[in-house]
Scaffold this active site. Structure first.
Site, PDB file in Angstrom:
ATOM      1  CG  HIS A 388      10.423  49.324  46.024  1.00 41.29           C
ATOM      2  ND1 HIS A 388      11.084  49.569  44.847  1.00 41.29           N
ATOM      3  CD2 HIS A 388       9.393  48.485  45.695  1.00 41.29           C
ATOM      4  CE1 HIS A 388      10.486  48.932  43.855  1.00 41.29           C
ATOM      5  NE2 HIS A 388       9.462  48.265  44.352  1.00 41.29           N
ATOM      6  CD  GLU A 389       7.110  46.558  48.187  1.00 42.60           C
ATOM      7  OE1 GLU A 389       5.964  46.825  47.744  1.00 42.60           O
ATOM      8  OE2 GLU A 389       7.936  45.886  47.546  1.00 42.60           O
ATOM      9  CG  HIS A 392       4.693  49.724  44.806  1.00 41.43           C
ATOM     10  ND1 HIS A 392       4.617  50.072  43.478  1.00 41.43           N
ATOM     11  CD2 HIS A 392       5.793  48.911  44.920  1.00 41.43           C
ATOM     12  CE1 HIS A 392       5.609  49.489  42.812  1.00 41.43           C
ATOM     13  NE2 HIS A 392       6.334  48.793  43.666  1.00 41.43           N
ATOM     14  CG  HIS A 395       0.897  54.959  42.304  1.00 40.51           C
ATOM     15  ND1 HIS A 395       1.636  54.387  41.277  1.00 40.51           N
ATOM     16  CD2 HIS A 395      -0.064  55.691  41.679  1.00 40.51           C
ATOM     17  CE1 HIS A 395       1.154  54.773  40.117  1.00 40.51           C
ATOM     18  NE2 HIS A 395       0.115  55.558  40.320  1.00 40.51           N
TER      19      HIS A 395
END
Length: 598
Positions: A388-389, A392, A395
């Site tokens: 998940h992280e 980020h 991105h």
């Protein structure tokens, strides 16, 4: 799993390197002084911008100040989060906060000034001074707010009320995080001990239903006792937002919230209606859970206990990283290669240590690189947190490398897309490659619970928020009783009649901090829908989607969120992404039901 007694014991390669930001505290102090000087210079522009060159001079200095302030802030925050007990780090944070207040005051004149200019005057400045083209989009965007920005004097008055308007949220935060004491639960030796939040999460997963019920009742006790106080605090927050929206000439609080992202009201309302139209699979899951647990009545404290005998896996950080790289192969060689390089660059703070901030996050820093905080526990949940992280992180990395500073940051509206795409791809990879039926069932169950939490629960919150603001805007009052009744009705409607509600459920509104950040939660749901739609196409080896998605990651805030998603192939103004994602949810529930029955 290795247990570290202090941060000094953690190997260097498992800690982020804050010297990438500042090599020493002396360098931080030097930058702080430079920021103070820049802020003093900004004040001199008040009443003294009379041509394009002076406008550019102000904007250049203002952006430079923003950049320095962000760098100072990130460093202070990361220092604190390494060990929240260190007072010197808290001093840095306090200094940053003080500087932030001064910067806001120094800039307060600019927006009213800009909107006092005729649009043709501004366009003339831009033609005169070529360097102003860099700021053109943001400058012209300001004119969209013309009807909602007040005079300089009125804006100054409102700014003086800033702290007072934020008081309800701060008060709730202190009450919820510092003052509330939960009831007591029975310890393993039979003695009574005070419940903590950490204990509560674990006890709700306990196979002993008596322990789950006791923890549930104890956890809700202070919220029931403080229902009128919290109702007053929440009502004040809603009234403040409604009043501010009216003062700024918005037709409603919802319109004010949607305005910056240029999101039509229909998107918000259709989100709620679509969720309402697709509740059957969620109700079906409640029946599966009730039957699998062998219960006559399913209660809220039965919703987190594992349905299956857990297939516990020990997954080291190195193994988790390797699994992530394999699972994200549909994102292409370039993406996976970049991700592989990050591991050895000390962007990630991996291990849990005494005093370290709990949880996980990614923090992008333009011109340097992202920083990722983890508390890796060598288990399946930690694997998903990592994936998940790092979504980020990638991105942030792509946006920073491909956008100028002014548009490198991305909107909250799209922030959860990259992280959730990664999670969905990983789930599908693990489902495809596991040869253990118990793990397969566990993954299916995790997918369902994730969908329920990120989509259905957040949409339910969004509907509750909309109702609260409409009540206040319609001249009605909010009371603990009306809040309880509305929340109870919504909770039953979303979760179905197979779930028997205990009295405490109706008080759950009292513990939700998101309600003090108006109309924020719906973005979790829209981001999740977008991510599932993108991931599904990537899993079908859709090369056009891959190209468009990577461009989306590189786009920062170069366009409005809905426009960026359209470029990635997701049109949230049409029903297809919602229908596709909710169809996937129904299929997963059916697959899980079959797996559990067999």
């Amino acid at each position: 799993m290795t247990q570290y007694q202090s941060r000094d014991d953690v190997p260097l390669n498992e800690k982020w390197n804050l010297q990438d930001i500042y090599s020493s505290i002396d360098e931080w102090n030097e930058d702080y002084r430079a920021a103070e000087k820049l802020n003093t210079e900004l004040k001199t522009f008040d009443g003294n911008i009379k041509n394009g060159e002076e406008l550019y001079d102000y904007l250049y200095r203002s952006e430079e100040l923003t950049s320095r302030f962000h760098k100072l802030s990130v460093y202070a925050m990361l220092q604190i989060d390494e060990d929240t007990r260190v007072s010197s780090s808290q001093v840095l944070q306090n200094r940053v906060t003080q500087l932030g207040v001064k910067i806001t005051a120094a800039r307060s004149f600019f927006h009213p000034f800009l909107l006092s200019l005729q649009e043709e005057t501004l366009e003339g400045y831009i033609k005169e001074v070529k360097e102003l083209e860099y700021f053109e989009r943001d400058l012209l965007e300001s004119y969209r707010y013309r009807d909602h920005v007040l005079s300089k004097e009125q804006e100054e008055v409102i700014s003086q009320f800033g702290e007072a308007l934020s008081s309800p949220g701060k008060t709730f935060g202190l009450l919820n995080n510092a003052d509330i004491k939960f009831g007591k639960v029975t310890n393993e030796d039979g003695s009574k001990i005070e419940l903590t939040r950490g204990m509560y999460s674990k006890l709700l997963e306990d196979k002993d239903r008596t322990k789950r019920k006791e923890a549930f009742k104890s956890y809700f006790l202070p919220y029931v006792q403080l229902k009128n106080t919290i109702a007053s605090t929440l009502t004040s927050a809603v009234k403040n937002n409604a009043t501010t929206s009216k003062l700024r000439n918005y037709s409603s609080s919802l319109e004010k919230a949607l305005f910056p992202d240029l999101v039509p009201k229909a998107v918000y309302e259709n989100l709620i209606q679509t969720a309402r139209d697709h509740l059957h699979p969620l109700h079906q899951y409640m029946t599966i859970r009730k039957n699998a647990l062998g219960l006559e009545k399913l209660r809220q404290y039965d919703l987190r206990v594992p349905l299956l005998s857990e297939a516990r896996q020990t997954i080291s950080f190195d193994d988790a990283y390797m699994l992530m790289l394999k699972g994200l192969a549909p994102l292409g060689e370039e993406y996976v290669s970049r991700l592989k390089e990050i591991k050895d660059k000390r962007y990630i703070d991996i291990r849990e240590t005494p005093g370290k901030r709990s949880g996980a996050y990614n923090c992008g820093l333009y011109g340097i690189h992202p920083f990722v905080l983890l508390n890796h526990q060598d288990d399946l949940n930690s694997l998903f947190t990592l994936v998940h992280e790092m979504g980020h992180c990638m991105h942030s990395l792509y946006s920073s490398e491909n956008q100028p500073r002014i548009s490198a940051g991305y909107s909250i509206f799209v922030a959860e897309v990259a992280s959730t795409v990664n999670e969905v791809l990983l789930i599908h990879y693990l489902l495809k490659h596991t040869d253990q039926e118990s793990i397969r069932k566990q993954l299916l169950n995790q997918y369902i619970d994730q969908f329920r939490g990120i989509f259905f629960t957040q949409v339910m919150f969004a509907e509750f928020e909309k109702w609260m603001h409409e009540m206040i805007e319609g001249g009605e009052s909010l009371t603990a009783e009306s809040l309880c009744q509305k929340y109870k009705n919504l909770y039953q409607a979303y979760n179905g009649t197979e779930l028997t509600l205990d009295e405490e459920v109706q008080y759950a509104w009292a513990q939700i901090p998101h309600f003090y950040r108006p109309f924020y939660v719906y973005k979790y749901a829209t981001g999740y829908i977008s991510a599932i739609y993108i991931a599904d196409r990537l899993l079908q080896d859709d090369q056009e989607m891959l190209t468009n998605y990577l461009e989306f990651l590189k786009s920062g805030s170069s366009d409005y969120p809905l426009a960026l998603l359209k470029k990635a192939g997701v049109d949230l103004e049409k029903p297809e992404p919602f229908e596709k994602a909710l169809g996937t949810f129904a299929e997963i529930v059916d697959e899980f039901e079959e797996a559990v029955l067999n």
